[in-house]
Design a protein around this motif. Sequence first.
Motif, PDB file in Angstrom:
ATOM      1  N   ASP A  89      51.271  10.797  35.811  1.00 46.60           N
ATOM      2  CA  ASP A  89      50.622   9.784  34.964  1.00 46.60           C
ATOM      3  C   ASP A  89      51.675   9.107  34.095  1.00 46.60           C
ATOM      4  N   PRO A  90      52.060   7.866  34.413  1.00 49.80           N
ATOM      5  CA  PRO A  90      53.105   7.217  33.623  1.00 49.80           C
ATOM      6  C   PRO A  90      52.718   7.003  32.167  1.00 49.80           C
ATOM      7  N   VAL A  91      51.447   6.688  31.909  1.00 49.02           N
ATOM      8  CA  VAL A  91      51.027   6.470  30.524  1.00 49.02           C
ATOM      9  C   VAL A  91      51.113   7.773  29.732  1.00 49.02           C
ATOM     10  N   ALA A  92      50.694   8.881  30.331  1.00 48.38           N
ATOM     11  CA  ALA A  92      50.803  10.173  29.655  1.00 48.38           C
ATOM     12  C   ALA A  92      52.257  10.496  29.332  1.00 48.38           C
ATOM     13  N   GLN A  93      53.165  10.221  30.274  1.00 45.47           N
ATOM     14  CA  GLN A  93      54.578  10.490  30.026  1.00 45.47           C
ATOM     15  C   GLN A  93      55.152   9.551  28.962  1.00 45.47           C
ATOM     16  N   MET A  94      54.671   8.305  28.938  1.00 46.15           N
ATOM     17  CA  MET A  94      55.111   7.378  27.899  1.00 46.15           C
ATOM     18  C   MET A  94      54.634   7.846  26.531  1.00 46.15           C
ATOM     19  N   GLU A  95      53.406   8.358  26.465  1.00 47.73           N
ATOM     20  CA  GLU A  95      52.875   8.841  25.196  1.00 47.73           C
ATOM     21  C   GLU A  95      53.588  10.109  24.737  1.00 47.73           C
ATOM     22  N   ARG A  96      54.086  10.893  25.684  1.00 51.54           N
ATOM     23  CA  ARG A  96      54.831  12.109  25.345  1.00 51.54           C
ATOM     24  C   ARG A  96      56.295  11.825  25.033  1.00 51.54           C
ATOM     25  N   CYS A  97      56.785  10.677  25.449  1.00 49.99           N
ATOM     26  CA  CYS A  97      58.202  10.337  25.293  1.00 49.99           C
ATOM     27  C   CYS A  97      58.579  10.270  23.816  1.00 49.99           C
ATOM     28  N   LEU A 118      50.359  -1.293  26.692  1.00 55.69           N
ATOM     29  CA  LEU A 118      49.849  -0.748  25.440  1.00 55.69           C
ATOM     30  C   LEU A 118      50.463   0.612  25.105  1.00 55.69           C
ATOM     31  N   ALA A 119      51.031   1.282  26.107  1.00 59.46           N
ATOM     32  CA  ALA A 119      51.682   2.570  25.855  1.00 59.46           C
ATOM     33  C   ALA A 119      53.103   2.407  25.326  1.00 59.46           C
ATOM     34  N   CYS A 120      53.619   1.180  25.337  1.00 61.93           N
ATOM     35  CA  CYS A 120      54.944   0.914  24.763  1.00 61.93           C
ATOM     36  C   CYS A 120      54.850   0.922  23.240  1.00 61.93           C
ATOM     37  N   ASP A 121      55.974   1.169  22.580  1.00 61.27           N
ATOM     38  CA  ASP A 121      56.014   1.192  21.120  1.00 61.27           C
ATOM     39  C   ASP A 121      56.227  -0.193  20.527  1.00 61.27           C
ATOM     40  N   ILE A 122      56.937  -1.044  21.250  1.00 65.84           N
ATOM     41  CA  ILE A 122      57.235  -2.412  20.814  1.00 65.84           C
ATOM     42  C   ILE A 122      57.119  -3.300  22.039  1.00 65.84           C
ATOM     43  N   LEU A 123      56.499  -4.469  21.881  1.00 70.56           N
ATOM     44  CA  LEU A 123      56.317  -5.370  23.014  1.00 70.56           C
ATOM     45  C   LEU A 123      56.963  -6.725  22.759  1.00 70.56           C
ATOM     46  N   VAL A 124      57.737  -7.174  23.734  1.00 72.68           N
ATOM     47  CA  VAL A 124      58.268  -8.532  23.770  1.00 72.68           C
ATOM     48  C   VAL A 124      57.659  -9.195  24.995  1.00 72.68           C
ATOM     49  N   ALA A 125      57.111 -10.393  24.822  1.00 70.48           N
ATOM     50  CA  ALA A 125      56.474 -11.076  25.954  1.00 70.48           C
ATOM     51  C   ALA A 125      57.100 -12.446  26.160  1.00 70.48           C
ATOM     52  N   ALA A 126      57.208 -12.831  27.417  1.00 70.57           N
ATOM     53  CA  ALA A 126      57.689 -14.169  27.750  1.00 70.57           C
ATOM     54  C   ALA A 126      56.552 -15.171  27.587  1.00 70.57           C
ATOM     55  N   LYS A 127      56.902 -16.394  27.223  1.00 71.55           N
ATOM     56  CA  LYS A 127      55.900 -17.454  27.185  1.00 71.55           C
ATOM     57  C   LYS A 127      55.285 -17.581  28.578  1.00 71.55           C
ATOM     58  N   GLY A 128      53.979 -17.658  28.630  1.00 63.53           N
ATOM     59  CA  GLY A 128      53.301 -17.712  29.913  1.00 63.53           C
ATOM     60  C   GLY A 128      52.792 -16.364  30.379  1.00 63.53           C
ATOM     61  N   ALA A 136      36.079  -3.927  34.648  1.00 66.00           N
ATOM     62  CA  ALA A 136      34.664  -4.249  34.862  1.00 66.00           C
ATOM     63  C   ALA A 136      34.471  -5.146  36.086  1.00 66.00           C
ATOM     64  N   ARG A 137      35.413  -6.005  36.368  1.00 65.07           N
ATOM     65  CA  ARG A 137      35.287  -6.917  37.509  1.00 65.07           C
ATOM     66  C   ARG A 137      35.286  -6.158  38.835  1.00 65.07           C
ATOM     67  N   PHE A 138      36.159  -5.154  38.957  1.00 61.33           N
ATOM     68  CA  PHE A 138      36.316  -4.463  40.231  1.00 61.33           C
ATOM     69  C   PHE A 138      35.613  -3.111  40.295  1.00 61.33           C
ATOM     70  N   GLY A 139      34.895  -2.752  39.222  1.00 64.12           N
ATOM     71  CA  GLY A 139      34.191  -1.475  39.239  1.00 64.12           C
ATOM     72  C   GLY A 139      35.116  -0.274  39.150  1.00 64.12           C
ATOM     73  N   ILE A 140      36.166  -0.391  38.326  1.00 63.24           N
ATOM     74  CA  ILE A 140      37.146   0.678  38.137  1.00 63.24           C
ATOM     75  C   ILE A 140      36.970   1.235  36.729  1.00 63.24           C
ATOM     76  N   PHE A 141      36.846   2.550  36.621  1.00 66.87           N
ATOM     77  CA  PHE A 141      36.684   3.147  35.290  1.00 66.87           C
ATOM     78  C   PHE A 141      38.063   3.374  34.671  1.00 66.87           C
ATOM     79  N   PRO A 142      38.288   2.927  33.439  1.00 69.02           N
ATOM     80  CA  PRO A 142      39.608   3.099  32.817  1.00 69.02           C
ATOM     81  C   PRO A 142      39.922   4.575  32.568  1.00 69.02           C
ATOM     82  N   SER A 143      41.184   4.944  32.766  1.00 70.37           N
ATOM     83  CA  SER A 143      41.588   6.334  32.506  1.00 70.37           C
ATOM     84  C   SER A 143      42.961   6.428  31.848  1.00 70.37           C
ATOM     85  N   TRP A 144      43.568   5.275  31.559  1.00 67.89           N
ATOM     86  CA  TRP A 144      44.874   5.263  30.893  1.00 67.89           C
ATOM     87  C   TRP A 144      44.786   4.712  29.466  1.00 67.89           C
TER      88      TRP A 144
END
Length: 265
Positions: A89-97, A118-128, A136-144
């Motif tokens: 689980d990459p998110v779990a490992q990021m939260e443990r990092c 959202l599991a990152c501590d600081i976010l930089v985003a490019a324009k666009g 909800a669109r694809f019927g996938i239950f969130p788990s991360w």
Amino acid sequence: MGQSSPEKLIVVSTESNGIGFVTINRPKSLNSLTKPMMTDLAQSIKALDRDDSVRVIVLSGSGRAFCSGVDLTSAEDVFKGDVKDVESDPVAQMERCRKPIIGAINGFAVTAGFEIALACDILVAAKGAKFMDTHARFGIFPSWGLSQKLSRIIGPNKAREVSLTATPLTAEVAERLGFVNHVVEEDQLLKKAREIALAVIKNNQDLVLRYKAVINDGLKLDLAHALSLEKERAHDYYNGMTKEQFKKMQEFIAGRSLKKPSSKL
């Protein structure tokens, strides 16, 4: 270190200055994740956390997207697996990092990609860049963590709108809502991430790790208990310091005060 997975779908490299880089590298599929990629990403984060030469991690995606989510052609393999398996689980490992993770977001960060961001501590985003929750669109239950984290960051009403309508959030809106730290031109994305990483590296490494931990652990508590947590850890930290360490702290502070202040981020 300079290692990568055999397929090079998760590329890992390090610089001598203490920055570790992880790149999701499946650009032809907009960096959608297969089960092996998830495990590789999780283990890459874990390995960098254990690498004493690495002080900050920068996570990015190659090509036109950061991560477009799970590869739905292998959805059953992914979702019928053990979602509680922290080793894959990459998110779990990021939260443990223990080390700060800076997310460099280009293009789309969709669903699982949104959760990784959202599991990152600081976010930089490019324009666009755009963040989108399509559970909800694809019927996938969130788990991360998207169903819980987003509402705590941008407020429950806005989070419900984003998730229940699958409405994209632009990088600029995400910055105004408070979960993106900086919006930059795309060709400046990694430069800005590296700039932030180097600013972190200049500081006391032990305190950086402790500070990240007390912030993140405190967010799981109500304010009163979070303040008590800070007091408790401060007490333990100072009680564990020797006279020599206090002397070095004073010398370090005196030396820093003679230098010109660094420019703002």
